[in-house]
Design a protein around this motif. Sequence first.
Motif, mmCIF file in Angstrom:
data_model
loop_
_atom_site.group_PDB
_atom_site.id
_atom_site.type_symbol
_atom_site.label_atom_id
_atom_site.label_comp_id
_atom_site.label_asym_id
_atom_site.label_seq_id
_atom_site.Cartn_x
_atom_site.Cartn_y
_atom_site.Cartn_z
ATOM 1 N N GLY B 454 -29.656 -3.701 22.823
ATOM 2 C CA GLY B 454 -29.892 -2.315 22.391
ATOM 3 C C GLY B 454 -30.289 -2.310 20.921
ATOM 4 N N THR B 455 -31.583 -2.401 20.655
ATOM 5 C CA THR B 455 -32.009 -2.557 19.269
ATOM 6 C C THR B 455 -31.767 -1.309 18.415
ATOM 7 O OG1 THR B 455 -34.251 -2.026 20.005
ATOM 8 C CG2 THR B 455 -33.734 -4.344 19.633
ATOM 9 N N ASN B 456 -31.672 -0.128 19.005
ATOM 10 C CA ASN B 456 -31.420 1.073 18.206
ATOM 11 C C ASN B 456 -30.150 0.902 17.384
ATOM 12 O OD1 ASN B 456 -33.565 2.022 19.617
ATOM 13 N ND2 ASN B 456 -32.441 3.610 20.725
ATOM 14 N N ASP B 457 -29.041 0.648 18.087
ATOM 15 C CA ASP B 457 -27.794 0.502 17.367
ATOM 16 C C ASP B 457 -27.664 -0.858 16.700
ATOM 17 O OD1 ASP B 457 -25.593 2.593 19.406
ATOM 18 O OD2 ASP B 457 -26.890 3.018 17.709
ATOM 19 N N TYR B 461 -26.305 -1.283 12.887
ATOM 20 C CA TYR B 461 -25.106 -2.013 12.482
ATOM 21 C C TYR B 461 -25.437 -3.236 11.645
ATOM 22 C CZ TYR B 461 -22.630 0.920 15.850
ATOM 23 O OH TYR B 461 -22.103 1.979 16.527
ATOM 24 N N THR B 462 -26.545 -3.861 11.949
ATOM 25 C CA THR B 462 -26.899 -5.070 11.204
ATOM 26 C C THR B 462 -27.306 -4.748 9.770
ATOM 27 O OG1 THR B 462 -27.685 -6.078 13.249
ATOM 28 C CG2 THR B 462 -28.404 -7.098 11.198
ATOM 29 N N LEU B 463 -28.129 -3.704 9.622
ATOM 30 C CA LEU B 463 -28.614 -3.363 8.282
ATOM 31 C C LEU B 463 -27.721 -2.343 7.582
ATOM 32 C CD1 LEU B 463 -32.419 -3.109 9.110
ATOM 33 C CD2 LEU B 463 -31.238 -4.972 7.941
ATOM 34 N N ALA B 464 -26.664 -1.910 8.278
ATOM 35 C CA ALA B 464 -25.753 -0.888 7.726
ATOM 36 C C ALA B 464 -26.509 0.375 7.333
ATOM 37 C CB ALA B 464 -24.994 -1.443 6.523
ATOM 38 N N VAL B 465 -27.361 0.851 8.250
ATOM 39 C CA VAL B 465 -28.159 2.043 7.984
ATOM 40 C C VAL B 465 -27.929 3.088 9.073
ATOM 41 C CG1 VAL B 465 -30.507 2.961 7.879
ATOM 42 C CG2 VAL B 465 -29.997 0.776 6.831
ATOM 43 N N ASN B 477 -35.283 -0.568 9.989
ATOM 44 C CA ASN B 477 -36.445 -1.296 10.505
ATOM 45 C C ASN B 477 -36.063 -2.282 11.579
ATOM 46 O OD1 ASN B 477 -38.637 -0.322 8.790
ATOM 47 N ND2 ASN B 477 -37.519 -1.307 7.122
ATOM 48 N N PRO B 478 -36.377 -1.992 12.816
ATOM 49 C CA PRO B 478 -36.043 -2.940 13.881
ATOM 50 C C PRO B 478 -36.764 -4.279 13.724
ATOM 51 C CG PRO B 478 -37.131 -0.982 14.773
ATOM 52 C CD PRO B 478 -36.984 -0.759 13.318
ATOM 53 N N THR B 479 -37.825 -4.306 12.941
ATOM 54 C CA THR B 479 -38.521 -5.580 12.746
ATOM 55 C C THR B 479 -37.991 -6.319 11.536
ATOM 56 O OG1 THR B 479 -40.215 -4.367 11.549
ATOM 57 C CG2 THR B 479 -40.693 -4.957 13.834
ATOM 58 N N ASP B 480 -36.856 -5.886 11.013
ATOM 59 C CA ASP B 480 -36.279 -6.643 9.911
ATOM 60 C C ASP B 480 -35.972 -8.057 10.394
ATOM 61 O OD1 ASP B 480 -33.894 -7.676 8.218
ATOM 62 O OD2 ASP B 480 -34.765 -6.016 7.068
ATOM 63 N N PRO B 481 -36.281 -9.064 9.573
ATOM 64 C CA PRO B 481 -36.070 -10.450 10.026
ATOM 65 C C PRO B 481 -34.642 -10.722 10.494
ATOM 66 C CG PRO B 481 -36.831 -10.369 7.740
ATOM 67 C CD PRO B 481 -36.928 -8.994 8.270
ATOM 68 N N ALA B 482 -33.676 -10.041 9.901
ATOM 69 C CA ALA B 482 -32.291 -10.256 10.330
ATOM 70 C C ALA B 482 -32.105 -9.824 11.779
ATOM 71 C CB ALA B 482 -31.339 -9.470 9.426
ATOM 72 N N VAL B 483 -32.683 -8.681 12.104
ATOM 73 C CA VAL B 483 -32.566 -8.168 13.468
ATOM 74 C C VAL B 483 -33.315 -9.087 14.437
ATOM 75 C CG1 VAL B 483 -33.031 -6.223 14.986
ATOM 76 C CG2 VAL B 483 -32.366 -5.807 12.629
ATOM 77 N N MET B 489 -31.547 -15.135 18.915
ATOM 78 C CA MET B 489 -30.300 -15.829 19.280
ATOM 79 C C MET B 489 -29.835 -15.407 20.660
ATOM 80 S SD MET B 489 -27.927 -15.700 15.872
ATOM 81 C CE MET B 489 -26.398 -16.125 16.681
ATOM 82 N N THR B 490 -29.889 -14.124 20.912
ATOM 83 C CA THR B 490 -29.414 -13.593 22.183
ATOM 84 C C THR B 490 -30.276 -14.073 23.336
ATOM 85 O OG1 THR B 490 -28.752 -11.598 20.979
ATOM 86 C CG2 THR B 490 -28.755 -11.473 23.381
ATOM 87 N N VAL B 491 -31.584 -14.000 23.135
ATOM 88 C CA VAL B 491 -32.497 -14.415 24.202
ATOM 89 C C VAL B 491 -32.310 -15.893 24.515
ATOM 90 C CG1 VAL B 491 -34.927 -14.674 24.833
ATOM 91 C CG2 VAL B 491 -34.192 -12.647 23.607
ATOM 92 N N GLU B 492 -32.136 -16.681 23.475
ATOM 93 C CA GLU B 492 -31.963 -18.119 23.645
ATOM 94 C C GLU B 492 -30.677 -18.433 24.411
ATOM 95 O OE1 GLU B 492 -33.899 -20.461 23.361
ATOM 96 O OE2 GLU B 492 -32.534 -22.171 23.521
ATOM 97 N N ALA B 493 -29.589 -17.768 24.030
ATOM 98 C CA ALA B 493 -28.300 -17.985 24.695
ATOM 99 C C ALA B 493 -28.396 -17.620 26.175
ATOM 100 C CB ALA B 493 -27.209 -17.163 24.024
#
Lengths: 114, 580
Positions: B454-457, B461-465, B477-483, B489-493
């Motif tokens: 769920g990229t919205n949330d 939560y990741t960027l604290a915005v 920004n959902p395209t932030d490198p952190a996100v 990571m999730t897809v790989e797991a």
Amino acid sequence: MCQFKQSRKLVVSNAEGVHARAATLIAKLLRKFQAKVELVKGAERVEAGDVLQVLSLGAACGEELLAEAWGPDAPAALEALGRLFDQQFEDEVARQFGLVAGERQDVEAEPPTG
Amino acid sequence: MKQLRGIAVSPGVAIGEALVMDTEGFRIPRRFVARDAVESERERFRAAIGAAGREIEENRDLVSRELGEKYGAIFEAHLEILRHSRLREDVEEMITQRHYSPEYAVSRTLRRYAQVFRNLRSHYLSERAADIFDIEKRLLRHLLGRRREGLAQLTSPVLVLAHDLMPSEAANLDRRFVRGIVTEVGGPGSHTAIVAEALEIPAVLGTGPFLTEVSGGETVIIDGDQGLVVLHPDEETLARYQHEAEEHRCLAARLEQLRDLPAETKEGERIKLLANIEFPEEVEHCLARGADGVGLYRTEFLYLGAKTEPDEEVHYQAYCQVVRTMGGRPVVIRTFDLGADKVPHLPQPEDQRNPFLGLRSIRLALRNVPMFRTQLRAILRASTLGQVKILFPLISTLLELRQAKLVLADVMEDLEEHGVEFDRQIEVGIMVEVPSAVMMIDRFVEECDFLSIGTNDLTQYTLAVDRSNKDVIPLYNPTDPAVLKLIAMTVEAARRRPIPVNLCGQMSGNPAYTMLLLGLGLRQLSVPPAAIPEIKRVCRSVRVADCRQVAERAMAMENARDIELFLRGELRRHVPEFGA
């Protein structure tokens, strides 16, 4: 009868400017006269008897308006108007002109004595 | 003409008649009257002036008696405006010459004056605008009588303009007639935004105050692509937008042709395109667009549109409708994801300072087990009709997941004891939206049958915005490198396990991100039904190898802005039709 334009300078001296109550009193006052009266502020010219138009002038304290009147009783109308302005639309003045709420409006305005 | 800027929450262009909701829910029912009704409409207006005048006199007398003449004076002014100003003439002229309805003429005339007053320099005088609205309300009340029509009884297409829409109002909008929405407050992720997307109508929210500048019945343009609203459009602007709306229609028609074609890359790799839905009625859209299933059924509106907690039957009926209509295609039902503030029948939490971090969603469900059980029972019962999966939202720890599964197991036992049928093998997954879940994803994949990112949330939560906070929206920004790293990571797991993983946030419905997501390894995307044709188009126009390269390059970049520009460039290259 004299159909020429009569005019008179009016100075807004009450703090709130020509507010709703003031504009209402002006309109009521002028209904007692036959004259057609207009108020001019800068480039704006409105019918003095239409409260919406008068309010839209936004005449604030310290500003000057020019009143122009046409018709047989133009001088009297301007005189009364001038007094209303000078007295800052005080209740007392309004009462003397029979302009206060609830009073019958079809009585001719009696000029105040003294 | 006036242009407003707001947040674009649902794309498209709408041109039509405004329905203005003021704070009392008043609206102007129609703009024009028939020629032969002009006389009677004028009469009706005069009668309303008379009645309103008498009413004001009564108020004046009452107030003067109780408080003194000075206080009654404002009513004198209203009376003066009503009976002796040009108002009457102007309105009657509009009715006679232009065949405007008295309601529309009154509103238009008075609002024009209100505007003039607001622009006056004197503070006192500009406040007189309030008096004008007061007179307008009074007259409208007399003209409309007791017939205060809310949003329920629409009879023709309208664009709804309001300060805000309550979740129940948003949930109950008549989709036959509402063609666009603008609200003074609100933002993406609000219920109004979600409903607008679900209804596939243009919407712009958070414009700031503007309602007093427009009257019901006036023409308004909503540009849901740019986040613009145009009041009183001039000829040129109107023509321009009509042209744009036409282009939209043509593009949509072209994309329509893709409906029965599979979402396959050029190498023939199949991408599953699922749909996000809020209401059972949307499944028709899903099928019409060729969705492979429902990737996310947001069940919140079962709670929002109702005055009391929905009972098991309400849930069951809704789920049945969706599952049956989708045939054997998968339907992922997400459990309750609201905060208590949106659900009146729950006790309000004492501390609401940080609602996104507070008692909501799965946490609230685990504290209100009877409510949770009711929903789970209904989902399980509906699972006999097709392929149903359960999705738990906002899971942040393994313990939380296990607790939720315990409740589920308990409900299953209960149903078994009573001989009620359900799918014993029903698949259970989690929404990956809390960073802690991603950090522990290797453990989570062992306890889930599938994952839904769920990229919205997750972005919040990741960027604290807070994405509903106008001041920091540029940071969201959902395209932030952190996100992107967390998604990777999730897809790989999931791939290693292997279990299926899809992405269901707003990101998935944006064609600019499709190549990136495919390149990161996603083979399932859950998008708003309206977006399916576009995403399909991108899938069919690219090769996975190219997508991998795009993803690699994007992941090497340092900031969201660069990544966005890069991705848009790549979209233009591979799908020139979508360039811009």
